[in-house]
Design an enzyme around this catalytic site. Structure first.
Site, short mmCIF file in Angstrom:
data_model
loop_
_atom_site.label_atom_id
_atom_site.label_comp_id
_atom_site.label_asym_id
_atom_site.label_seq_id
_atom_site.Cartn_x
_atom_site.Cartn_y
_atom_site.Cartn_z
N SER A 35 -3.44 -49.57 -28.00
CA SER A 35 -2.01 -49.29 -27.85
C SER A 35 -1.66 -47.90 -28.38
O SER A 35 -1.97 -47.58 -29.53
CB SER A 35 -1.20 -50.32 -28.62
OG SER A 35 -1.20 -51.54 -27.94
N HIS A 66 0.30 -48.64 -22.64
CA HIS A 66 -0.95 -48.77 -21.88
C HIS A 66 -0.67 -48.31 -20.45
O HIS A 66 -0.07 -49.05 -19.66
CB HIS A 66 -1.45 -50.21 -21.89
CG HIS A 66 -1.97 -50.66 -23.22
ND1 HIS A 66 -3.29 -50.55 -23.60
CD2 HIS A 66 -1.33 -51.19 -24.29
CE1 HIS A 66 -3.44 -51.01 -24.83
NE2 HIS A 66 -2.26 -51.41 -25.27
N HIS A 88 -5.05 -57.58 -22.23
CA HIS A 88 -5.17 -58.46 -23.39
C HIS A 88 -5.37 -59.89 -22.91
O HIS A 88 -4.99 -60.23 -21.79
CB HIS A 88 -3.92 -58.36 -24.24
CG HIS A 88 -3.65 -56.96 -24.74
ND1 HIS A 88 -3.03 -56.01 -23.96
CD2 HIS A 88 -3.94 -56.37 -25.91
CE1 HIS A 88 -2.94 -54.88 -24.65
NE2 HIS A 88 -3.49 -55.07 -25.84
N TYR A 90 -3.71 -62.32 -23.69
CA TYR A 90 -2.40 -62.91 -23.36
C TYR A 90 -1.93 -62.46 -21.97
O TYR A 90 -0.98 -62.99 -21.44
CB TYR A 90 -1.34 -62.64 -24.44
CG TYR A 90 -1.09 -61.19 -24.82
CD1 TYR A 90 -0.34 -60.34 -24.01
CD2 TYR A 90 -1.59 -60.66 -26.01
CE1 TYR A 90 -0.10 -59.02 -24.37
CE2 TYR A 90 -1.36 -59.35 -26.38
CZ TYR A 90 -0.60 -58.53 -25.56
OH TYR A 90 -0.38 -57.22 -25.91
N GLU A 91 -2.62 -61.42 -21.40
CA GLU A 91 -2.32 -61.03 -20.01
C GLU A 91 -3.28 -61.73 -19.04
O GLU A 91 -3.02 -61.75 -17.84
CB GLU A 91 -2.45 -59.52 -19.84
CG GLU A 91 -1.45 -58.72 -20.65
CD GLU A 91 -1.74 -57.23 -20.58
OE1 GLU A 91 -1.12 -56.53 -19.78
OE2 GLU A 91 -2.62 -56.77 -21.35
N ALA A 112 -5.04 -50.75 -31.95
CA ALA A 112 -4.06 -50.65 -33.03
C ALA A 112 -4.10 -51.99 -33.75
O ALA A 112 -4.17 -53.03 -33.10
CB ALA A 112 -2.67 -50.40 -32.47
N MET A 215 -4.68 -58.18 -31.36
CA MET A 215 -4.68 -59.18 -30.29
C MET A 215 -5.62 -58.79 -29.15
O MET A 215 -5.38 -59.13 -27.99
CB MET A 215 -3.25 -59.33 -29.74
CG MET A 215 -2.21 -59.60 -30.80
SD MET A 215 -0.55 -59.46 -30.10
CE MET A 215 0.43 -59.24 -31.59
N SER A 216 -6.68 -58.06 -29.49
CA SER A 216 -7.57 -57.59 -28.41
C SER A 216 -8.99 -57.50 -28.91
O SER A 216 -9.37 -58.11 -29.90
CB SER A 216 -7.09 -56.21 -27.93
OG SER A 216 -7.31 -55.24 -28.93
N ASN A 239 0.09 -50.66 -39.27
CA ASN A 239 1.08 -51.32 -40.14
C ASN A 239 0.35 -52.20 -41.14
O ASN A 239 -0.80 -52.58 -40.91
CB ASN A 239 2.03 -52.19 -39.29
CG ASN A 239 1.28 -53.21 -38.45
OD1 ASN A 239 0.62 -52.86 -37.47
ND2 ASN A 239 1.38 -54.47 -38.83
N HIS A 253 6.38 -53.49 -31.96
CA HIS A 253 5.43 -52.76 -31.10
C HIS A 253 5.77 -51.27 -31.08
O HIS A 253 4.88 -50.43 -31.05
CB HIS A 253 5.46 -53.36 -29.69
CG HIS A 253 4.39 -52.80 -28.80
ND1 HIS A 253 3.05 -52.78 -29.13
CD2 HIS A 253 4.47 -52.22 -27.56
CE1 HIS A 253 2.35 -52.22 -28.16
NE2 HIS A 253 3.19 -51.87 -27.19
O1 LIG Z 1 -5.09 -54.08 -29.38
P1 LIG Z 1 -4.22 -53.05 -28.77
O2 LIG Z 1 -4.34 -52.96 -27.28
O3 LIG Z 1 -4.39 -51.69 -29.42
O4 LIG Z 1 -2.70 -53.50 -29.01
C1 LIG Z 1 -2.18 -53.96 -30.25
O5 LIG Z 1 -0.83 -53.62 -30.23
C2 LIG Z 1 -0.03 -54.69 -29.67
C3 LIG Z 1 1.00 -55.08 -30.69
O6 LIG Z 1 1.77 -53.99 -31.08
C4 LIG Z 1 -1.00 -55.85 -29.44
O7 LIG Z 1 -1.35 -55.93 -28.09
C5 LIG Z 1 -2.16 -55.48 -30.33
O8 LIG Z 1 -3.39 -56.06 -29.88
O1 HPA Z 2 0.11 -56.62 -37.42
C1 HPA Z 2 -0.42 -56.78 -36.31
N1 HPA Z 2 -0.79 -58.02 -35.89
C2 HPA Z 2 -1.36 -58.24 -34.68
N2 HPA Z 2 -1.59 -57.25 -33.83
C3 HPA Z 2 -1.25 -56.02 -34.18
N3 HPA Z 2 -1.39 -54.87 -33.51
C4 HPA Z 2 -0.91 -53.89 -34.27
N4 HPA Z 2 -0.46 -54.38 -35.44
C5 HPA Z 2 -0.67 -55.73 -35.41
#
Ligand SMILES: O=P(O)(O)O[C@H]1O[C@H](CO)[C@@H](O)[C@H]1O
Ligand code: HPA
Length: 285
Positions: A35, A66, A88, A90-91, A112, A215-216, A239, A253
């Site tokens: 991200s 993205h 992801h 979730y997609e 991220a 989440m990836s 974060n 996000h």
């Molecule tokens: O893992 P990437 O694609 O960097 O994205 C991260 O950022 C999103 C949340 O802000 C979620 O999709 C998390 O997995």
């Molecule tokens: O704090 C988080 N939790 C899950 N996914 C994330 N992607 C960026 N930050 C986070």
């Protein structure tokens, strides 16, 4: 390639063949941009660029930050393909096997992530040593279903998946870049999302020894490793995950994307130098 139940070798092959007919590039390295980290692709020279919507069999990337483009090009003399926009869980998609059929041998995955480790700070870079695939432990795994032996074995091992040599190389590069003070090595935990963690969930992950959560990544790494690719992964800590009921901070996000953008140039230099130094023919798998 819209429902993973219907995807078979021929579907991946059709997409790979179409791409091979549209570009002269024959990538050995694939990079997935996390991200807000899409600018990792900007370093590629002699670009051939394909919108996901123009690629037969490719779904759309639905998440802000993205872009939804596949970029082929040269990086320090090495041919790469860069996913500017990941899918992801979730997609509902995973397209790593298309890369395999393009001839890719090494996957560099970035994301991220939020930190659980107390010693981490926002903006830190975490070299991924290992992962916990939370959805996988509960049976949600991209390798579910009939195994295609053409890609890999039914029961692939997952120890030592994040290549030790590349991890060491990345550390050395960070040292020479003068950024070692904000580089960590740790365990990434994949959760299903798309919600961020509750405080109780954050505390649970912390107790389990998770350093960063996102989440990836784990599904992509599983599929890549299953089909014999070498894997290297980086998390950008965007974060600190809220672990205390006294803490009023909250993640969004937008905030994640902001920190990603601030640090993406450092990540770009690191990934470029890593690709420049790595031997792309040493993957015997
Ligand atoms: O893992 P990437 O694609 O960097 O994205 C991260 O950022 C999103 C949340 O802000 C979620 O999709 C998390 O997995
Ligand atoms: O704090 C988080 N939790 C899950 N996914 C994330 N992607 C960026 N930050 C986070």
């Amino acid at each position: 390639i819209h429902s993973k139940d219907q995807i078979c070798h021929e579907d991946y092959q059709r997409t790979a063949d179409w791409l091979l007919s549209q570009t002269q590039h024959r990538p050995k390295v694939a990079i997935i941009c996390g991200s807000g980290l899409g600018m990792l692709a900007d370093a590629l020279k002699c670009q051939d660029l394909f919108k996901y919507s123009d690629i037969p069999g490719f779904p759309q990337s639905t998440v802000k930050g993205h872009a939804g483009r596949l970029v082929f090009g040269e990086l320090k003399g090495k041919t790469c393909v860069c996913m500017q926009g990941r899918f992801h869980m979730y997609e509902g998609h995973s397209l790593i096997r298309v890369f395999k059929l393009l001839g890719v041998e090494t996957l560099i995955v970035t994301n991220a992530a939020g930190s659980l480790a107390d010693s981490y700070s926002c903006g830190d870079i975490m070299i991924i040593r290992d992962h916990i695939n939370f959805p996988g432990l509960a049976g949600l795994n991209p390798l579910n279903g009939p195994n295609d032996d053409k890609f890999g074995p039914r029961f692939p091992p997952m120890s030592g998946v994040y290549d030790k040599n590349l991890r060491k190389m990345a550390f050395d590069i960070c040292k020479s870049m003068g950024v070692s003070q904000c580089v960590q090595e740790g365990v990434y935990c994949m959760v299903g999302g798309p919600n961020f963690e509750s405080i109780a969930e954050a505390r649970l992950l912390h107790r389990l020894g998770v350093d960063a959560v996102g989440m990836s990544t784990a599904p992509e790494v599983l599929v890549a490793s299953h089909c014999g690719m070498r894997v290297f992964g980086l998390s950008l800590i965007t974060n600190k995950v809220v672990k205390s009921y006294e803490d009023n901070a909250s993640v969004s996000h937008e905030a994640v994307l902001e920190v990603s953008k601030m640090r993406s140039e450092t990540l770009q230099v690191l990934v470029t130098e890593l690709i420049s130094r790595m031997d792309i023919n040493n993957n015997t798998a």
